[in-house]
Design a protein around this motif. Sequence first.
Motif, PDB file in Angstrom:
ATOM      1  N   ILE A 132    -105.370 -42.273   0.046  1.00  0.00           N
ATOM      2  CA  ILE A 132    -105.260 -43.298  -0.999  1.00  0.00           C
ATOM      3  C   ILE A 132    -105.879 -42.716  -2.261  1.00  0.00           C
ATOM      4  O   ILE A 132    -106.960 -42.103  -2.212  1.00  0.00           O
ATOM      5  CB  ILE A 132    -105.986 -44.598  -0.607  1.00  0.00           C
ATOM      6  CG1 ILE A 132    -105.380 -45.202   0.657  1.00  0.00           C
ATOM      7  CG2 ILE A 132    -105.939 -45.620  -1.749  1.00  0.00           C
ATOM      8  CD1 ILE A 132    -106.117 -46.427   1.165  1.00  0.00           C
ATOM      9  N   SER A 189    -101.425 -44.280  -5.491  1.00  0.00           N
ATOM     10  CA  SER A 189    -100.615 -43.713  -4.411  1.00  0.00           C
ATOM     11  C   SER A 189    -101.328 -43.898  -3.082  1.00  0.00           C
ATOM     12  O   SER A 189    -102.557 -43.983  -3.008  1.00  0.00           O
ATOM     13  CB  SER A 189    -100.343 -42.226  -4.665  1.00  0.00           C
ATOM     14  OG  SER A 189    -101.552 -41.491  -4.681  1.00  0.00           O
ATOM     15  N   ALA A 190    -100.536 -43.961  -2.044  1.00  0.00           N
ATOM     16  CA  ALA A 190    -101.063 -44.028  -0.675  1.00  0.00           C
ATOM     17  C   ALA A 190    -100.077 -43.295   0.224  1.00  0.00           C
ATOM     18  O   ALA A 190     -98.864 -43.313  -0.012  1.00  0.00           O
ATOM     19  CB  ALA A 190    -101.228 -45.470  -0.229  1.00  0.00           C
TER      20      ALA A 190
END
Length: 445
Positions: free
Chosen positions: A307, A281-282
Amino acid sequence: MKRKLIALAIASSVTGLAGSIISSNALAVDLIGIYRDALAQDPAFSAARFENVAAQERLPQAQAANKWSAGLAAGVNFADSQRSGLSTASTTTPSYTLSLRQPLYNPVNDRNISQSELSIKSADAKLADARQDLMVRVSQAYFDVLLAQDNTALSAAQKQAFSEQLAQAKRNFEVGTSTIVDTYEAQARYDLAVAREISDQNDLEIKRRALQSIIGKLPDNLSILQPDVALTQPLPANMEAWVKIAEDGNFSVVQLRTAFAIAAQEVEKQRLGDSPTIDASASVGGSYASKSLLPPNAGRWGNTIGIGVNLNMPLYTGGGVQSRIREALANKDRSEQDLERARRNAAQSTRQSYLGVTNGIAQVVALQAALTSNKASLDSTLLGKEVGVRTNVDVLNAQQQLFQARRDLQAARYTTVMSQLRLKSAVGSLKEEDLAEVNRMLVAK
């Protein structure tokens, strides 16, 4: 002389009545033309085609779960702080967050993709089955109309023949060469012929409307089956060889075999229900805070960037995973039984159609011989009546048998042709080329 005229009239009705109600000046429509109309107009096949189009979307939907996704969230919050009824501070906070997510490990998604691929295979088999079903339905409706036309023409000819016999019986009674019994018998046969003609005309209209429900318009001037068309035996000439092909190639079997494979994968997917998943994920976000009681430009933006890799590990699901596994196992067993039932039905349908072809050809040959014998019987009965050894009732009986033989022969020919098509449909090999082959048996009238 009268004997020759009656025999000639009946013989011409027997050999040429199939197309007598069709206008010779109008363009005839053949089986292929009707089938192509049905491809565009039949609601059942159109629904199957659209169902197949919808089914094709299952794969990209399943694949989307393994691809990256993005989302944007934004908002504005306002807060006002008061003390002793006086406003001391008010804050307006606009904010936004842009997030990205990419699955790295999710075995359930992989099973969904595999099941979607199988679903598309099943949908394609279902569409092919619908196309074959359309061919069979169109052909059956087409030949139903032809048979109804034949029967209507034959009933009209039979009524005419009995009318002539009735008129002759009345003349003979008037001159004293026959009894009133002959007149009553001829009248009874004539009345039955009138009723049969009405029934056949009604049946013809029903059959034409049935074909209309498939092609969207009333059929007109259909090409008829050639009188002396050669009907061929199935190849290979072995019923069990056809059954073996059907147990693998029948489209209902293909669909349920695919459904069984999907059910088997569903078991594996449910067993993975408590497996860990890993996502990357970011995110990028920001918020702006301002206070109305502070000097201008006192507000400020605060930005965040994140991040990460996220692990999701189910520890306890309340027994739901185990229950879904048991459900999937039961559905798998049900799918296996459905598959076995489909194989048996395909085998039974194949055997029935194979025997319909082989026995139908034999029946056509026998009925052709019976037709010839009945023609000869009528001729001899008419001659016997002239010399006084046969009665008017004998002539009526001979005529009745001749017309019935013709009806039986026509019905047997159409039934045999349909059995040939149904046999190929049962093994999953019926194609438009097979309809074209049948179409070559037709002739315009």
